[in-house]
Design a protein around this motif. Structure first.
Motif, PDB file in Angstrom:
ATOM      1  N   LEU A  21       0.848  -1.345  -0.161  1.00 58.06           N
ATOM      2  CA  LEU A  21       0.076  -0.200   0.166  1.00 58.06           C
ATOM      3  C   LEU A  21       0.939   1.231  -0.124  1.00 58.06           C
ATOM      4  O   LEU A  21       0.513   2.104  -0.737  1.00 58.06           O
ATOM      5  CB  LEU A  21      -1.014  -0.041   1.250  1.00 58.06           C
ATOM      6  CG  LEU A  21      -1.692   1.260   1.481  1.00 58.06           C
ATOM      7  CD1 LEU A  21      -2.662   1.317   0.228  1.00 58.06           C
ATOM      8  CD2 LEU A  21      -2.484   1.045   2.865  1.00 58.06           C
ATOM      9  N   SER A  22       2.002   1.119   0.937  1.00 62.19           N
ATOM     10  CA  SER A  22       2.804   2.369   0.875  1.00 62.19           C
ATOM     11  C   SER A  22       3.551   2.862  -0.395  1.00 62.19           C
ATOM     12  O   SER A  22       3.436   3.854  -1.016  1.00 62.19           O
ATOM     13  CB  SER A  22       3.792   2.255   1.969  1.00 62.19           C
ATOM     14  OG  SER A  22       4.616   3.374   2.152  1.00 62.19           O
ATOM     15  N   THR A  23       3.670   1.651  -1.402  1.00 58.76           N
ATOM     16  CA  THR A  23       4.576   2.003  -2.379  1.00 58.76           C
ATOM     17  C   THR A  23       3.384   2.614  -3.460  1.00 58.76           C
ATOM     18  O   THR A  23       3.577   3.368  -4.178  1.00 58.76           O
ATOM     19  CB  THR A  23       5.284   0.542  -3.058  1.00 58.76           C
ATOM     20  OG1 THR A  23       6.162   0.219  -2.091  1.00 58.76           O
ATOM     21  CG2 THR A  23       5.932   0.858  -4.271  1.00 58.76           C
ATOM     22  N   HIS A  24       2.179   1.881  -3.515  1.00 60.81           N
ATOM     23  CA  HIS A  24       1.231   2.305  -4.248  1.00 60.81           C
ATOM     24  C   HIS A  24       0.746   3.638  -4.060  1.00 60.81           C
ATOM     25  O   HIS A  24       0.601   4.269  -5.146  1.00 60.81           O
ATOM     26  CB  HIS A  24       0.143   1.276  -3.876  1.00 60.81           C
ATOM     27  CG  HIS A  24      -1.170   1.624  -4.972  1.00 60.81           C
ATOM     28  ND1 HIS A  24      -1.288   0.875  -6.222  1.00 60.81           N
ATOM     29  CD2 HIS A  24      -2.391   2.198  -4.744  1.00 60.81           C
ATOM     30  CE1 HIS A  24      -2.469   1.313  -6.628  1.00 60.81           C
ATOM     31  NE2 HIS A  24      -3.229   2.074  -5.852  1.00 60.81           N
ATOM     32  N   LEU A  25       0.721   4.299  -3.055  1.00 56.50           N
ATOM     33  CA  LEU A  25       0.348   5.487  -2.790  1.00 56.50           C
ATOM     34  C   LEU A  25       1.308   6.484  -3.159  1.00 56.50           C
ATOM     35  O   LEU A  25       1.068   7.709  -3.248  1.00 56.50           O
ATOM     36  CB  LEU A  25       0.080   5.854  -1.238  1.00 56.50           C
ATOM     37  CG  LEU A  25      -1.196   4.996  -0.385  1.00 56.50           C
ATOM     38  CD1 LEU A  25      -1.304   5.210   0.937  1.00 56.50           C
ATOM     39  CD2 LEU A  25      -2.287   5.524  -1.249  1.00 56.50           C
TER      40      LEU A  25
END
Length: 491
Positions: A21-25
């Motif tokens: 999620l962190s990378t996606h954001l």
């Protein structure tokens, strides 16, 4: 699931999901539902951080806060202007489930900042109560906020999400008022929208719900003409997937750990087994609350050990005694002692019936944590193969939709302020045929219109058409058809 199952695979799965999620954001910022509900992700982030203390988790929490909708700023705007929140059509800011979830956002953020945990939340709840409040203490909203009329309806998802918010608000602040709000919904709004076998539920419940069959013209702002009927998946599937969290999370809120001991929080029959200072300890609450007025605690310690047992006295109590000593309502009574063997603590509560003013010159009746309503005799009609909700599963009895038709009179005004209490044996609370507790009151029939499949918002006249008679009022959560808000005629 991790807390209840002990499955040791889950922390790694949560960690990998959150890293993804962190990378996606970084390249896909939050929008729509994700932006409105970003704070929900703080719960697994903090859960994992308490286990790993990895700094990237707090960085992710800050990233979510920066990209997510700023509810506090929005609430400041609402407080500074004259527009009515929820009157400008469908949007994420007036969506009743988003709002129910949002109530805990400020408290969750306070866990990683020095900001106070509840000022915006308290202001929002005051506004919601004044402009959209219901007799059960929730707020009306069929998808979006919809005002104070007792036929407006409120979504089941909003009920269980508000309960979860109040559980978190208590966990963060320790304020007993959040448990009062939790019980208002758990003992009234939640059971009212679910059949006892939990196979059917409503999407929208109405305080004055005198029928539950197809409407020719719905009173809802957003939802359709069958949203108040009972089914496996009425209107949308969200409540089918979501309402099941209500009871288990309530059970998990029965006890809490405090810095110096154990707190009894949500007053439901429960048993806690824990260890304090190396000593195995159990605490059992035996009670018929909210249908009865006694709480019996049995504390067992395998060896002498000192801790504080904090016993909550609900704010709705008109009197309370702990082991014979008077206690203040709306607070915790601290019992600080050395516990050894088995010790019993007895709590006696007193509840009086109260007439509570409601908007539109109507009233409702409360006694303790329960709202009472005119219970209407009913006939359930099974509806198989409902074409409106044909979503790839067989609508076959008993797993089908149901329409409910009234079989008794319901158009009444309350006369005077005298109530008698009836108690009945019970084994399953809201699920048994006869309510465990009822009130009887003097009520008079009045003209009250019924159009399009629901009662009019107001009676046609407040002049009685007959002499007062004794009418039974049942707990709101025990009813499927009901009249909860009605005129009051003083004697």
């Amino acid at each position: 699931y991790a807390d209840c199952s002990g499955d040791d695979r889950i922390p790694d799965a949560v960690s990998r999901a959150l890293r993804n999620l962190s990378t996606h954001l970084n390249t896909h910022t939050l929008k729509n539902w994700g932006a409105a509900r970003w704070f929900e992700c703080l719960i697994p982030i903090f859960w994992l951080y308490r286990r790993t203390h990895e700094a990237w988790l707090l960085a992710l929490a800050r990233k979510l806060r920066l990209q997510g909708f700023d509810w506090n700023r929005f609430l400041d705007f609402i407080g500074d202007c004259t527009q009515t929140w929820g009157r400008d059509g469908w949007n994420h800011e007036s969506h009743v489930v988003n709002i129910a979830m949002m109530l805990k956002a400020e408290a969750l953020v306070s866990l990683m900042t020095d900001e106070p945990p509840t000022p915006h939340t308290e202001a929002a709840l005051a506004y919601l109560a004044a402009h959209h409040g219901t007799a059960t203490g929730h707020f009306n909203g069929d998808e979006t906020l919809s005002g104070t009329l007792p036929i407006n309806g409120t979504e089941l998802c909003g009920v269980v999400e508000a309960m979860y918010s109040y559980e978190w608000l208590f966990a963060v602040t320790g304020g007993a008022q959040w448990l009062d709000r939790l019980e208002n919904l758990a003992f009234n709004a939640l059971p009212a929208a679910i059949s006892p076998d939990m196979w059917t539920h409503q999407y929208d419940q109405m305080a004055n719900q005198v029928a539950a069959f197809p409407m020719s013209k719905q009173p809802f702002r957003t939802n359709q003409y069958l949203a108040h009927t009972f089914g496996v998946e009425p209107e949308f599937g969200c409540c089918t997937a979501n309402f099941g969290q209500g009871w288990p999370k309530l059970a998990l809120s029965a006890f809490a750990k405090t810095p110096d001991g154990i707190a009894s929080c949500a007053l439901v029959p429960a048993e806690l087994r824990t260890v304090w200072d190396g000593v195995p300890v159990s605490c059992t609450l035996e009670t018929g609350y909210p249908f009865r007025d006694t709480l019996v605690y049995r504390v067992t310690a395998d060896a002498p050990v000192r801790f504080v047992l904090s016993v909550r006295i609900p704010s709705c109590a008109d009197g309370a005694w702990v082991d014979g000593q008077p206690a203040a309502a709306g607070a915790f009574v601290r019992i600080d002692r050395v516990w050894t063997g088995t010790t019993t603590v007895q709590v006696q509560l007193r509840f009086d019936a109260h007439i509570v003013p409601r908007p539109n010159d109507l009233v409702c009746v409360r006694r303790g944590p329960l709202v009472y309503a005119v219970a209407i005799d009913e006939k359930w009609e099974p509806v198989e193969n409902n074409t409106m909700y044909a979503r790839g599963y067989a609508h076959k009895f008993p797993y089908c939709d149901f329409y409910i038709y009234p079989q008794s009179k319901w158009a009444y005004a309350l006369v005077g302020d005298q109530f008698d209490v009836e108690t009945h044996d019970f084994a399953s609370g809201f699920g048994n045929a006869v309510p465990p507790i009822c009130l009887t009151a003097q009520m008079a029939e009045i003209p009250w219109g019924f159009h399009h499949g629901y009662c009019d918002p107001q009676p046609t006249s407040r002049t009685p058409v007959g002499a007062p008679q004794s009418v039974r009022l049942a707990p709101y959560g025990h009813t499927n058809l009901r009249l909860t808000e009605f005129p009051y005629l003083p004697r």
